[in-house]
Structure formats: structure tokens, C-alpha cells
Design a protein around this motif. Sequence first.
Motif, PDB file in Angstrom:
ATOM      1  N   SER A  86       0.812  -1.214   0.000  1.00 45.73           N
ATOM      2  CA  SER A  86       0.000   0.000   0.000  1.00 45.73           C
ATOM      3  C   SER A  86       0.847   1.266   0.000  1.00 45.73           C
ATOM      4  N   LEU A  87       2.033   1.176  -0.596  1.00 46.04           N
ATOM      5  CA  LEU A  87       2.815   2.398  -0.811  1.00 46.04           C
ATOM      6  C   LEU A  87       2.568   2.865  -2.249  1.00 46.04           C
ATOM      7  N   TYR A  88       3.241   3.951  -2.626  1.00 49.25           N
ATOM      8  CA  TYR A  88       2.998   4.509  -3.947  1.00 49.25           C
ATOM      9  C   TYR A  88       3.967   3.932  -4.968  1.00 49.25           C
ATOM     10  N   ASP A  90       4.309   4.829  -7.962  1.00 44.61           N
ATOM     11  CA  ASP A  90       4.901   5.848  -8.828  1.00 44.61           C
ATOM     12  C   ASP A  90       5.822   6.805  -8.076  1.00 44.61           C
ATOM     13  N   LEU A  91       6.165   6.446  -6.830  1.00 44.78           N
ATOM     14  CA  LEU A  91       7.194   7.202  -6.116  1.00 44.78           C
ATOM     15  C   LEU A  91       8.407   6.291  -5.961  1.00 44.78           C
ATOM     16  N   THR A  92       9.577   6.906  -5.816  1.00 47.66           N
ATOM     17  CA  THR A  92      10.778   6.095  -5.618  1.00 47.66           C
ATOM     18  C   THR A  92      10.840   5.654  -4.160  1.00 47.66           C
ATOM     19  N   GLU A  95      11.456   8.598  -1.959  1.00 54.48           N
ATOM     20  CA  GLU A  95      10.299   9.496  -1.906  1.00 54.48           C
ATOM     21  C   GLU A  95       9.205   8.930  -1.007  1.00 54.48           C
ATOM     22  N   LYS A  98      10.417   9.489   2.547  1.00 53.51           N
ATOM     23  CA  LYS A  98      10.309  10.905   2.932  1.00 53.51           C
ATOM     24  C   LYS A  98       8.858  11.288   3.181  1.00 53.51           C
ATOM     25  N   PHE A  99       7.978  10.757   2.334  1.00 53.78           N
ATOM     26  CA  PHE A  99       6.559  11.059   2.477  1.00 53.78           C
ATOM     27  C   PHE A  99       6.048  10.613   3.851  1.00 53.78           C
ATOM     28  N   LEU A 131      11.830   3.326  -8.682  1.00 54.30           N
ATOM     29  CA  LEU A 131      10.400   3.404  -8.411  1.00 54.30           C
ATOM     30  C   LEU A 131       9.969   2.168  -7.624  1.00 54.30           C
TER      31      LEU A 131
ATOM     32  N   ARG B  17       5.104  12.891 -12.724  1.00 51.59           N
ATOM     33  CA  ARG B  17       5.380  11.578 -13.327  1.00 51.59           C
ATOM     34  C   ARG B  17       4.313  11.193 -14.332  1.00 51.59           C
ATOM     35  N   GLY B 209      -5.424   0.895  -2.371  1.00 55.15           N
ATOM     36  CA  GLY B 209      -5.055   0.460  -1.028  1.00 55.15           C
ATOM     37  C   GLY B 209      -4.116   1.434  -0.345  1.00 55.15           C
TER      38      GLY B 209
END
Lengths: 301, 374
Positions: A86-88, A90-92, A95, A98-99, A131, B17, B209
Motif C-alpha cells: 500500500s505504498l505509492y 509511482d514514487l521512488t 520518496e 520521505k513522504f 520506483l 510523473r 489500497g
Amino acid sequence: MYAVEITNLTRRFGEFTAVNAISLKIKTGSIYGFLGPNGSGKSTTIRMLCGLLAPTSGDATILGLDIAKDSEAIKHKIGYMSQKFSLYDDLTVIENLKFYAGLYSLSQPEGKRRIAQMLALAGLENRQNELAANLSGGWKQRLALGCSILHNPPILFLDEPTGGVDPKSRRMFWDIIYTLSQAGTTIMVTTHFMDEAEHCDEIGFIYNGGLIASGPPSALKSSINGLLLEIPTPEPMELLAAITSRQLPYLDIYPFGANLHVLIAEEHASRYTPFAANLISPSLEDVFVHLVKSHRKEVLA
Amino acid sequence: MIRLKALLIKEFIQMRRDRLTFVMMIGFPIIQLLVFGFAINTDVKHLPTIVFDQSLSQDSRDFIASLTASQYFDITDASTSYQDVTDHIQSGKTKVGIIIPPDLSANLKHGQSAAIQVIVDASDSMAASSAISAAQMVGQLKSQEIILNRLQGYTGKTFALPVDVRIRPWYNPDFVSAFYMVPGILGIILTMTMVMITSMAIVRERERGTLEQLIVTPLKTHELILGKIIPYVFVGYAQATVALLVGILVFDLPIRGSLGLLYGLTSLFIIASLALGVLISTLSKTQMQAMQMSFFIFLPSILLSGFMFPREAMPLFFNWLGNLLPLTFYLQILRGIILKGVGLSVLWTQILALVVFIAIVLTISIKKFQKKLA
Ligand SMILES: Nc1ncnc2c1ncn2[C@@H]1O[C@H](COP(=O)(O)OP(=O)(O)OP(=O)(O)O)[C@@H](O)[C@H]1O
Ligand SMILES: [Mg+2]
């Protein structure tokens, strides 16, 4: 003394009861393994504890905070890793970290330090700028773990953290769990793997929404009365049929991989000598097969 | 504050992105404006026209000159018979035929009214109505001139008409409907993208999610909602700027009022639309539902806001219903500033309406958005 105390926790979805009056306690600093077949209510229980779902009835406290009343205060004290990544995507890696450092309001030098620690813990230092989508299962899970413990939570809920992960990554993951536990973190973890369950200080076994057994692995194993025999055979089902047709006495009988397991009362041991049976001590899996069977009989009776 | 900042950074990274969506968001207004602006150009100019001038007098030449000057008619043919005129129109060579009677000058001289016949190919209704209204206007203007001249002739004095009865299409003297359409399209584009973007943005997190992970953090509901609104205010402004540029460069849209005021008030409308999107996202479980609910907003926005049909002509109930849509007020603001050049003193009711709308919708959203999954 107890980091988590649950009393009669229940959750219904319409008519269906997913979690049925579960009561349990988790000692501070221990690893509590939550086991049960698919759909038995493990995730639902954890989601209630994390404030994602409201319980239909029952209470639970986390570090003395009531999950119904103090859910916002609880959020600072828990880490949660959901069953589904459940992380993003499209973020590295960095990132994402940090988020979450931001969401937990980690101030600057502290935030940087924690992120560096998490990268080291997960072995992701060299993949910071990749990513999340490009990480394979095991790496993703470690990143997710890293994000959920950035704020040093005293309690950690891990919902099937090693599902679909290769054995090497599983080992690495459990090493991290031990490290955290030794540092004093209380951990509640769900799993399907019996070898993982063996490593927990205490186990709860949930079936059809109800907790049907709990205790340390050793106690659960010794709760089985009788002798457990293992008979190696290429055709367990045929042997099972043969034994039942001969009306040999047994308490329980079931195929177990390339073996047949027979649970018998001590006085009947001699009846099984012709089968070249080995006397074994029950594994956790034996315990659960036995528990589920006796639970079903209870329900039928 | 740290939490909100983290959320904003994340949203901007994701936006960067997702190039395709970003390009679409900027390209969308340009394409829509060009398509709508040209296609819904309800005024048709330079209609090919055939003239059968039987009078061949100074008066008739004056009249024809006025027609040409109006730019609605291009005199492409001169005819010598009735039959010729009808042939031209039937074959589609010309759209309009103008027949001037032989007795035009004589009638005018004797103070009798002169009938000039205008034949229009009504199969193209837009062209027809614009030709008819243009011809009528030219006719009226001409008549006034003649009356005035005649009075002067009788009395030897210079007269001015006591009342100027000229039809002067205010705010849009040329009847250029692109002027009217461009602000409307700007409003529609903003409604569509803003409502859709936010409603999808939150539901997408739910579906993927990622919302589950956000909920277990100390992130507050209002922070989450602000984090979803603020980044898209920038997108809204980019769209508005692009749309206005296209309006000015392609359609010669005049900005009669204050551009600063226009920009300032645009933020109110953008926020109102984003708030509406957030509300939708709190009510829907899947992106599909969010999409459907967004369309549920678009249709009334197009029909009831005054974009397509004048609100004055609507039945009371629909007129009232239109008052629930932020676009209704924004269109009044846009047309007010762009076409009429009015300012705050005129627009304050619309501003108040938007502010109230934002306050109500955001309050409901925050209340409704439970930090729970089910
Ligand atoms: N939001 C929901 N609405 C309706 N039913 C639900 C919902 N969430 C879970 N359930 C049902 O509740 C039961 C328990 O689900 P839960 O996810 O807790 O099981 P689980 O023990 O975690 O299973 P697994 O090992 O597959 O993860 C399942 O039958 C599931 O279908
Ligand atoms: Mg589960």
C-alpha cells in the motif's frame, strides 16, 4: 504488562460475522503470531485494532488507549503493514520514505537519520531512486516495513508480511522482526507459515472468526493428549482406508504430506507396531489440524 | 504543517510523473475551445448573396452598400430575373437572395413603405436566422435614416431622433457568439477537469489500497482534503490561462474588465469545483462510481448554468436548480468581467454564492469523509 488487550471484539459485515467475540492479550515486547485459514478474520481483527474498521461490539485497548475513543492518539503509537502493498508505486523508494517521515512529522535531522536507518535495515541503500513499482515482492515488503516503523512505534501490526515472498527474503524479514522485538517492540503478525509461527512467543489460532486456541507454541503442542504416530507411505489415503476398515482404534487420523498421522491413546500403541510407525512429537500443524477437527465436531454436536 | 507539506510534495511528484494526464489537462482546453468556438459559432457571416436590383437607383445602391458593410452578406452575383434568384438558392450557389422592387425610389419619395424581399435558404437554420436578423437591422437603420432625411427635407432643420431606437447588441456589438461562448467553455472545462480530477484522485487511493496506509498515520482529514485540493488549483489556473490565451489570440476576445479580478475570482470557482470533486469521492467507492457521479454534475452544469440556454427563459424550478451549481455564478462573473467590464460592486452576490458553496461542500466532505475503510 500487556500492550494489547482485546475483549469480545466482534465485527459483522451485514449478516456475516467476520470476527466473533475474540478475546486475547499480548505481552509488551512479545511477538504474537496470528494464524488461521483464508477468510478466518485475521485482517479484519488487525484493521479494527489499527482504527481502519469500527468494531461492531467489544473493546480493545492498545497501550491502555481505547480503540474506539482514542483512535487518533493510537495512530502515533502503532505501525501497520497491510496485507496488500500500500505504498505509492509511482514514487521512488526514498520518496516513499520521505513522504511517511513527513506524515509522522519527523523533524529534520531526526527524519534524515531514521530514513537512513530504514534504508540500511531493508538493504535498500543502493536502490533509493528506483520506483517502488520496480521492486520485487521481498524488497517491496521491506520498504513497506521501513515506512511503517519510521516513527519508532512501540507496537507493530504486520498483516501477512511474507505472503508471496521467496524463502531467503522471508528469513531476512524475520531477522528484522527479531531485531525489533529485542529492542522492545510489541509485534502482532499474521502468517500462513507454520515455521514462522514456531518463532512467535505466543500464537492465536482463529477459525471462522473465532479464536479457538492461544498460547506459546510449546503449550499448544502439549495440549494434544495421546501419542502421535507417523507412518511413512507413498499412498496415505489408501493406508487411511485400510486402517479404518480394520477398525483399529484411533483418536484422529489424517494424511500429512507423504505420511499418515495417527493420534492414539497410549494403551493402543501395540496395535500399530505392524505399520513401522514412528512416535513423533506433534508439530504446530498437527495441533491446528486437530484443533480444527475438534472444533468442527463441537459445532456439529 | 509538516504533514500537509509532505502530502503536497507527493502530489506534485505524482503529477509530474503522470505526463500524459498533465498534457491532457493542458491540451484539453485548447482543443475544446477551438472545436466549440468554431463549431458553435451561431452567427454566420459572409453569406454568399445574389441581388436582383430592379430599381437601379441611388436608394437601392445605398441599401446594398449597407448590406455589404454589415459583413453578413457577400454580394457574389447580380441577377436579372426572379427565376435566376431562385435557381441560385436552390442550387446552393448562394444562401441569400435580395430582391429590390422597381418602385423603391418612387415609394420612398412618396412616403410609402418600401418592401424589399429577402429570400433565405433556411435549410441552414443558423445562416438563415443570422441573415434575417442582419437584414432586418440594416432595413431598420436605413428606414430611420430615410425618415430623418425626410424630416430635414420638409423643415430645412437638422433633426436628431428624440429616441435612439437602434438595436445595438450591447456587450457584443458584432453578435460574435465566440465572445459569448469562450467564457462559457472556459467554465465548462474547469468544471469537468476539476470535479473529475479530485473525485478520482481520492477514490484511486482507496482502490489501490494506499488510502489504508494513510489512514493509520496521524494525517488529519482536512489535511488530506487540502492536500488533494491545493495542487489542482495550479492545474486549474494553468487551464484558465491557456483558455484565455486561446480566446484572446484566436477569437479576439476582449477583456473589458480587470484581468486581476478575473484571476482572483477564478480561484473561488476552481476551489468550489474541487470541493465538489472531494464530496463525490467521499460518496463513491470505485473510480467508476466517481466518474458517473461527476457526469451527474456536468449535465446540469451545461444545461442549467446559462452556458447553453439563457437562464431567464427557464421554468422557475430549473432556474432555481441552476442556482445550486457553482458554474452558474462563475459564468456570470466571467461574462461580466470579460464582456461587460464590470467589477466587484456588481459581482458581489456571485462571489458570496461561491464562498457559501465552498464552505458548505467542504464541511460536508470533511464530516462525511471518515478516516475509516467501511
Ligand atoms: N469490507 C468487507 N465487507 C464484507 N466482507 C468482508 C469485508 N472485509 C472482509 N470481509 C469478509 O470477512 C471475512 C474475513 O476476512 P479477513 O480479510 O479478515 O480474512 P483473513 O483471515 O485476513 O484472510 P486471508 O488469509 O485471506 O487474508 C472474509 O470472508 C471476507 O470476505
Ligand atoms: Mg488477511
